[in-house]
Design a protein around this motif. Structure first.
Motif, PDB file in Angstrom:
ATOM      1  N   PRO A  31      -2.057  13.938   3.591  1.00  0.00           N
ATOM      2  CA  PRO A  31      -0.685  13.505   3.713  1.00  0.00           C
ATOM      3  C   PRO A  31      -0.072  11.943   3.546  1.00  0.00           C
ATOM      4  O   PRO A  31      -0.695  10.997   4.214  1.00  0.00           O
ATOM      5  CB  PRO A  31       0.213  14.377   4.606  1.00  0.00           C
ATOM      6  CG  PRO A  31      -1.262  15.009   5.156  1.00  0.00           C
ATOM      7  CD  PRO A  31      -2.656  14.347   5.370  1.00  0.00           C
ATOM      8  N   LYS A  32       0.611  11.852   2.460  1.00  0.00           N
ATOM      9  CA  LYS A  32       1.785  10.615   1.746  1.00  0.00           C
ATOM     10  C   LYS A  32       1.918  10.562   3.418  1.00  0.00           C
ATOM     11  O   LYS A  32       2.776  10.716   4.272  1.00  0.00           O
ATOM     12  CB  LYS A  32       2.468  10.744   1.377  1.00  0.00           C
ATOM     13  CG  LYS A  32       2.005  11.300  -0.185  1.00  0.00           C
ATOM     14  CD  LYS A  32       3.222  10.712  -1.163  1.00  0.00           C
ATOM     15  CE  LYS A  32       2.445  11.680  -2.724  1.00  0.00           C
ATOM     16  NZ  LYS A  32       3.681  12.206  -3.247  1.00  0.00           N
ATOM     17  N   GLY A  33       1.619   8.873   3.957  1.00  0.00           N
ATOM     18  CA  GLY A  33       2.113   8.164   4.536  1.00  0.00           C
ATOM     19  C   GLY A  33       1.564   8.047   5.966  1.00  0.00           C
ATOM     20  O   GLY A  33       1.316   6.827   7.042  1.00  0.00           O
TER      21      GLY A  33
ATOM     22  N   ALA B 191      -2.396   4.856  -2.586  1.00  0.00           N
ATOM     23  CA  ALA B 191      -4.174   5.569  -2.776  1.00  0.00           C
ATOM     24  C   ALA B 191      -4.820   5.849  -1.975  1.00  0.00           C
ATOM     25  O   ALA B 191      -5.837   6.254  -1.988  1.00  0.00           O
ATOM     26  CB  ALA B 191      -3.965   3.702  -3.441  1.00  0.00           C
ATOM     27  N   VAL B 192      -4.724   4.911  -0.610  1.00  0.00           N
ATOM     28  CA  VAL B 192      -6.099   5.149   0.264  1.00  0.00           C
ATOM     29  C   VAL B 192      -5.858   6.271   0.946  1.00  0.00           C
ATOM     30  O   VAL B 192      -6.330   7.741   1.015  1.00  0.00           O
ATOM     31  CB  VAL B 192      -5.532   4.466   1.604  1.00  0.00           C
ATOM     32  CG1 VAL B 192      -5.948   4.653   2.844  1.00  0.00           C
ATOM     33  CG2 VAL B 192      -5.552   2.927   0.875  1.00  0.00           C
ATOM     34  N   ASP B 193      -4.388   6.950   1.275  1.00  0.00           N
ATOM     35  CA  ASP B 193      -4.095   8.042   1.382  1.00  0.00           C
ATOM     36  C   ASP B 193      -4.806   9.224   0.390  1.00  0.00           C
ATOM     37  O   ASP B 193      -5.370  10.500   0.631  1.00  0.00           O
ATOM     38  CB  ASP B 193      -2.688   8.813   1.486  1.00  0.00           C
ATOM     39  CG  ASP B 193      -1.854   8.304   2.101  1.00  0.00           C
ATOM     40  OD1 ASP B 193      -2.654   7.731   3.445  1.00  0.00           O
ATOM     41  OD2 ASP B 193      -0.682   7.490   2.492  1.00  0.00           O
TER      42      ASP B 193
ATOM     43  N   LEU C  20     -10.016   6.480   6.650  1.00  0.00           N
ATOM     44  CA  LEU C  20      -9.111   6.289   5.884  1.00  0.00           C
ATOM     45  C   LEU C  20      -9.059   4.489   5.597  1.00  0.00           C
ATOM     46  O   LEU C  20      -8.967   3.989   4.234  1.00  0.00           O
ATOM     47  CB  LEU C  20      -7.529   5.630   6.840  1.00  0.00           C
ATOM     48  CG  LEU C  20      -6.973   6.950   7.245  1.00  0.00           C
ATOM     49  CD1 LEU C  20      -5.653   6.549   7.709  1.00  0.00           C
ATOM     50  CD2 LEU C  20      -5.866   7.233   5.343  1.00  0.00           C
ATOM     51  N   VAL C  21     -10.232   3.475   6.522  1.00  0.00           N
ATOM     52  CA  VAL C  21     -10.963   2.139   5.948  1.00  0.00           C
ATOM     53  C   VAL C  21     -12.091   2.874   4.421  1.00  0.00           C
ATOM     54  O   VAL C  21     -11.673   2.419   4.033  1.00  0.00           O
ATOM     55  CB  VAL C  21     -11.545   2.014   7.668  1.00  0.00           C
ATOM     56  CG1 VAL C  21     -12.516   0.332   6.257  1.00  0.00           C
ATOM     57  CG2 VAL C  21     -10.535   1.441   7.998  1.00  0.00           C
TER      58      VAL C  21
END
Length: 187
Positions: free
Chosen positions: A39-41, A31-33, A11-12
């Protein structure tokens, strides 16, 4: 907060990609997801807020572009220093995304005091480590030499990674060698 270290790192790194591509204003958990293909969230489960994500991206960028100890058997100190500077140029150029994300973070730091404090501390520690590395490595010059070379390289990298055609036709390895030659007193 979820603690899967590999997922957090993914994620980073995705945040760094988003920063480099879309700028700080485009950096959202969604946007990162999407960039990470999760998955979103998901990002919101790993970072307390956007500031937390920005701070962790700043830390990660410095690890990604770090040269570390150069494996150099060259005994001439000037040649070793030139080799290290060239290695730095190529290492950072190879991670264009990381450097562009760092530029975005620097701009964002002008608006976010906590991020400014974090980046100031990190960059100051980086500069101090360079000064100490020169001392410990027995490289020529003094502390000011290290500072001058640090900022010469920062400017060169900024130009190379944002407007590369400005330096079209310039041999960057030779330019780096000139930095070293001109910064060091003649013996």
């Amino acid at each position: 907060m979820v603690t899967n270290p590999q997922r957090r790192l993914t994620l980073v790194d995705a945040a760094i990609e988003v920063l480099a591509r879309d700028g700080a204003r485009g950096l959202t958990f969604r946007a990162v997801d999407a960039e990470a293909g999760v998955p979103k969230g998901t990002a919101s489960n790993y970072f307390a807020n956007r500031d937390d994500l920005l701070n962790q991206a700043a830390e990660r960028i410095h690890l990604r572009v770090s040269v570390g100890d150069a494996d150099d058997t060259e005994t001439d100190p000037r040649t070793r220093l030139t080799h290290f500077m060239r290695l730095l140029l190529h290492r950072i150029s190879d991670d264009r995304t990381g450097w562009l994300a760092l530029l975005e973070l620097r701009l964002e730091a002008t608006r976010r005091p906590e991020l400014r404090a974090k980046l100031t501390k990190t960059l100051r520690e980086n500069l101090d480590a360079n000064v100490e590395g020169r001392r410990q490595g027995g490289l020529p010059g003094d502390d000011l030499t290290t500072v001058l070379l640090y900022y010469a390289m920062t400017g060169l990298l900024l130009e190379r990674l944002t407007l590369p055609d400005v330096l079209a036709g310039v041999d960057l390895d030779e330019l780096v060698a000139d930095f070293v030659r001109r910064c060091l007193p003649h013996e």
